[in-house]
Motif scaffolding. Sequence first.
Motif: not given
Length: 862
Positions: A145-146, A148-154
């Motif tokens: 899921x590139x 989605x913001x949460x993917x990067x932040x996590x």
Amino acid sequence: MPSSNPLPPKENALFKRILKCYEHKQYKNGLKFAKQILSNPKFTEHGETLAMKGLTLNCIGRKEEAYEYVRRGLRNDLKSHVCWHVYGLLQRSDKKYDEAIKCYRNALKWEKDNIQILRDLSLLQIQMRDLEGYRDTRYQLLMLRPTQRASWIGYAMSFHLLEEYKNALNILETFLEQQKGNNFDYEHSELLLYQNLIIQESGDLKEALKHLESTQDQIVDKLTLKENLGELNLKLKQFDRAAEYFEELIQRNPENTNYYNKLIQAKRLENNQDVVKFYLTYAEKYPRAMPPRRLPLNYATGDDFRNLVDKYMRKALSKGVPPLFVDLRSLYADKSKADTIESLLLHYVEVLKKTGKYSESEVNNGPKEPASALLWVYYYLAQHYDYLKLTEKAIHYIDAAIEHTPTLIELFVVKGRIYKHAGDNHEAYKWLDEAQALDTADRYINSKCAKYMLRANYIKEAEDTCGKFTREGVSAMENLNEMQCMWFQTECALAYQRLGRYGDSLKKCHEIDRHFSEIIEDQFDFHTYCMRKMTLRSYVGLLRLEDVLRGHPFYFKAAKCAIEVYLHLFDEPLKDESAEQELNTENLAPSELKKLRNKQRKARRKAEQESAQQREAQVKKDQHHKSRQQGDVEADTPQLDELVPDKLARVDDPLEQAIKFLQPLQTLAKDRIETHLMAFELYYRKRRVLLMLQSIKRAYIVDPKNPKLHSCLIRFNRFIQENKGSWDPSVEQVIAQETKVYFDNKDAYRLNKEFLENNSNSLQAVLEGAKVMYQLDNKRQREAISLATDLDNKYDVNIDVCTNVLNSLRAGEFGSCDAQLDEFTKKCNGVFPYSAAFKPPSAKVEAINSNEANHVQEQDSN
């Protein structure tokens, strides 16, 4: 979800409806659809349907059936990621996180790109602090899921927690590049501040300052922005710019003492006189602010201090500020300042009585001070003399204050505190009870009164007092446990310990331990929430707090109490009550036997009533849960074993139970010597020589001159001598090498002699040395007792240390010594006339009897 054992279209539609019902918490409908599939002879053993039925049953509280169906489903379809995922959810609901992680990993073998399973796995990994595993899982989620913001932040956060700051910053930079052109809101602002936090923690302060200055227009939280800019400029020694920021912050909030301290650093004021002038300037600028009037008192000396503290106290006394003494107490570290304050206050008393003013030179200047000014001077003087341990004077002034205004609650609280410090907990509780009676709607006074009752060992009375503010229909003790009221439970545990009710004491300690476990489990809810809401700095703070949670003073107190109780139960196990009672009844006269039977009957009836109340409360609680709309899996927490005092006090392995409480302290309270002394006591009883040595080494680092450590060293020395040759040669070598520092080839007698010579001015040290002297040679009893009971030329003669001496004499640590015990008690009674510990037995009995008589009257009236 694609199935490893696909169903025909009709049954597959039903299966999808089961999933939808589970998501929407329509559990009864879900069970209905599962039944329709399973009633078909072809699909009675369909693994995924059985698993979903089990998961649904778990949500309505039928846990045993749930496990049965899920395991059956798994047996029928071991290659189904659905079955493994469901089994993991079940384990997670029971807080078996390690088992749940294994289940999720098995599920991913058959469906490696399932986003829901990966998310659930990542939550458990961060909960268990498997940071490497968390990083790998977050990477998979980012690849899937590139957008989605949460993917990067996590993924970035996983590197931050692993202290790989460069990688974390690269990921955040890449993500922010993609976000360019978007509207800047609070969440974006939080992300920039989080990025800046990582840069600061990486140690590159110049880059952190540059980043903040370049993004400050996008940051919404201006207060945090200015604080960080000021702090970074100060650390980088750009003092003028730092001073500008802290002046702005003071203008924004002139009550924040930290801003003044930082501004002093920025202005590089080192001379005390310059600091005083600095504060006086700001006192004129902000006349209503407290810090610029209070803080110069820390730096002023001589006449300057006298003038400033005079002005400060007059304003507070005229206004009637109860916490004035608490505010000025830190100044008492300097004896000359304490003397100045005392002389001013005594002068106020004298002049206020005559003229109604603080000074005779001001008699003709303006109106008189309010009548309450004298009252607050008395109030302050009582606390002042109490702090200086001059109990007579403290009582004199508090009595004068009560005579002046007999309806002021604070006066009774202070009088109770004076008696508490003087060592009479019973009298202290009486005065707090008086204060509580003046205002029964004041929760603070109610809590204070309950605490004093517990210190005086009146547990039932304390529970009744707290019952005025707890929920109706539930016993106060139970409700306080539900509310995690740990101050009450720690005091309760200590009171039970003093009364010898060890099972009840352990129950309270275990309840506190469970509260800490609950707090750690409660963080689970925040792993997804904080990522979604972008409260990233607070989230990192939460994770770091949870890592050191059991270092909290409440846990330390409870753990220390539990360890002491378990050590006592190991040394003196409880006897079997039923056998003992049978032996006793044979030798009793008929009248005495009848009294005993009546007493036992009453005790049984009381116990039955209490258990009935608990059952009733549990039924109500269950009904409440059932009537509530059904929650998700996590809402159904596992049922913990009931804490039965008698079982807790009669465990087979008290030392192992004590070690469970000790282990968190060894990690999180290693700077407290009590931790290592307790560890030594435990391992000494377990005869674990290397662990004893480890405890001594750690204690020696914290405080090499501690008297109790000396006692441990001597016992360790004797233990080594008695067991020499019984260990492995490598262990012998380690012991010989490591103990050179402590023993220096001296025997126990010589070590103890040197210790007593070097610490002759400390009563606590002499007590430990005298105990060791008697243990090494019981023929020297008279000399040991004489040393331990000599109060002359000792700097630490106080109630606590003298009580330790008294308890040691009573406990037989010096053998039989009734005459010396009475003599020492009389001597201490002369030094501490108010302390209950040293009062003659007749005075104690009279006080207790009067209290019990009042208690009986209250019960009769009820």
